[in-house]
Design a protein around this motif. Structure first.
Motif, mmCIF file in Angstrom:
data_model
loop_
_atom_site.group_PDB
_atom_site.id
_atom_site.type_symbol
_atom_site.label_atom_id
_atom_site.label_comp_id
_atom_site.label_asym_id
_atom_site.label_seq_id
_atom_site.Cartn_x
_atom_site.Cartn_y
_atom_site.Cartn_z
ATOM 1 N N HIS A 66 -3.448 1.010 3.247
ATOM 2 C CA HIS A 66 -2.567 -0.099 2.869
ATOM 3 C C HIS A 66 -1.395 -0.206 3.842
ATOM 4 N N HIS A 68 1.822 0.153 4.264
ATOM 5 C CA HIS A 68 3.145 0.774 4.163
ATOM 6 C C HIS A 68 3.362 1.610 5.412
ATOM 7 N N ASP A 70 4.596 4.431 5.983
ATOM 8 C CA ASP A 70 4.214 5.850 5.975
ATOM 9 C C ASP A 70 2.701 6.026 6.023
ATOM 10 N N HIS A 71 1.978 4.903 6.170
ATOM 11 C CA HIS A 71 0.518 4.971 6.354
ATOM 12 C C HIS A 71 0.057 4.342 7.671
ATOM 13 N N HIS A 133 -1.200 -0.696 -6.559
ATOM 14 C CA HIS A 133 -0.105 -0.063 -5.815
ATOM 15 C C HIS A 133 0.940 -1.132 -5.525
ATOM 16 N N ASP A 155 -2.415 5.563 -1.784
ATOM 17 C CA ASP A 155 -1.334 5.497 -2.782
ATOM 18 C C ASP A 155 -1.828 4.635 -3.931
ATOM 19 N N HIS A 368 3.902 4.504 -7.516
ATOM 20 C CA HIS A 368 2.996 5.666 -7.511
ATOM 21 C C HIS A 368 2.672 6.133 -8.927
HETATM 22 ZN ZN ZN Z 1 2.261 3.115 -0.258
#
Ligand code: ZN
Length: 415
Positions: A66, A68, A70-71, A133, A155, A368
């Protein structure tokens, strides 16, 4: 991941860390000018041979769960010949972020997968599962190779607008999972006052319904569930939602994944034009500026009926130096902070709002899964082993499930 033959390697997500190794918020600005070799040396980029621009590519594919940071925050460093797989909604958000935030992801070799439709990457068969999410069109992956089945949750949560997705997964679970790789962001975190998106929508409604002045709502424009909650509350209260051009563009791009996503030309939505956004949008397609113009709202119009105006806001220069001065003093204005509390702790926004006599209320629910839902998913899928990821407390997974395999960064584990 690597197949038994050693020929095929698959990478899932290449994100930018949220915190540094010392536990403080990760500051990309401190590293952004370093060459890739240095970023690897300093362990900012994960050590994966054949993944990066300056290396000979030897990774079969990267799949993205996805949109975000941090991904996918380090996707800009992936060698352009390596195919990137993602959902349509994720690709749309990456394109928007490329334009507005300069995320620099090369999408020339991107491929779109459809949810629940298996696709192959050499020896791997990958089946994406749509998950609930805070990022729209987020996927989990069932990955099969060499007779082994791994489920990567990405997530997810079970208390958003698509909570049914988790319920369905629990009602008809995937069988014979050898390894479950599961996020645990909420382990060790307070669940907060609002249990789900419905509670958030109601609380936002309660604030704006009685407002006699402006309401500023601080929220990410890419948190689609939250935008829908805000929109529904605004509509029910008979008010007007003022969004910026960037948000109008995000919603427009995501319109292709669902006709239920609020759009700039819906009755209760108006669009505020900021020069910087207009300039960016013109770079992409000038016609969009004309397209959104039918919903354009001006400062005088907003000032005429402040009690009706719910203004989607970001804590930035534009809000502090343009929006507030343009609107002038207006007693009774309130601000709703509808994002993770941790972000608020990193700014002086509460003090800034207070100095302008704007009352701040926090209304948020996490993107989350709660610990109870993590436990349910683990026990229902009943994998041979469970690998903790995306958590500050991997050692606490023992209270969720029996066979926990806790791995360090870069540690190899054979299924
Ligand atoms: Zn996420």
């Amino acid at each position: 991941m690597c197949s038994d033959s050693g020929k095929t390697r698959l990478i899932i997500d290449v994100g930018m860390p949220l915190v540094s190794s010392s536990g403080t918020p990760f500051e990309w600005n401190l590293y952004k000018d370093l060459p890739q070799e240095q970023l690897l040396k300093q362990k900012i980029l994960p050590a994966v041979n054949g993944l990066y621009n300056h290396q000979k590519p030897s990774v079969a594919a990267v799949i993205l769960s996805h949109a975000h940071q941090d991904h996918y925050g380090f996707f800009r460093f992936i060698h352009p010949d390596i195919p990137l797989y993602m959902s349509q909604g994720t690709k749309s958000l990456v394109e928007v972020s490329n334009l507005f935030l300069g995320t620099g992801v090369n999408l020339d070799h991107s491929q779109i997968f459809a949810m629940w439709q298996p696709f192959r990457v050499e020896e791997f068969t990958i089946t994406p599962y749509l998950m609930d999410h805070s990022a729209p069109d987020a996927a989990a992956f069932l990955i099969e190779a060499d007779g082994q089945r791994l489920f990567y949750t990405g997530d997810f949560r079970g208390h958003g607008r698509k909570r049914l997705l988790l319920e369905r997964l629990l009602a008809s679970p995937i069988s014979n999972v050898d390894c479950l790789v599961m996020e645990g962001s909420m382990i060790g975190r307070d669940e907060g006052q609002y249990p789900d998106e419905t509670a958030v929508e109601q609380a936002i409604y309660n604030v704006i319904a009685g407002q006699q002045s402006y309401t500023f709502v601080f929220c990410s424009s890419q948190n689609l569930d939250r935008l829908v909650s805000i929109y529904r509350a605004v509509k029910r209260a008979g008010k007007m939602l003022v969004i910026d051009l960037y948000t109008a563009f995000v919603l427009d791009k995501l319109g292709s994944i669902s006709s239920n996503i609020p759009q700039f030309d819906w009755g209760e939505i108006r669009v505020l034009y900021a020069y910087s956004h207009a300039h960016k949008l013109a770079e992409c397609d000038k016609k969009l500026l004309y397209k959104y113009k039918q919903a354009k709202v001006g400062w005088e119009e907003i000032k005429a009926t402040p009690q009706d105006m719910v203004i989607l806001s970001k804590d930035n220069f534009y809000f502090r130096r343009i929006t507030l001065p343009k609107l002038g003093a207006s007693g009774g204005a309130r601000a709703i902070y509808s994002m993770w509390h941790g972000y608020l702790e990193r700014t002086d926004l509460p003090q800034f709002l207070s100095s302008h006599n704007i009352e701040l209320v926090e209304i948020h629910t996490s993107g989350h899964a709660y610990v109870e839902d993590l436990k349910k998913l683990a026990c229902t899928l009943n994998p041979r082993c469970l690998v903790p990821i995306h958590t500050f407390y991997p050692e606490q997974y023992g209270s969720l499930y029996k066979n926990i395999v806790q791995l360090d960064d870069g540690q190899v584990y054979y299924l």
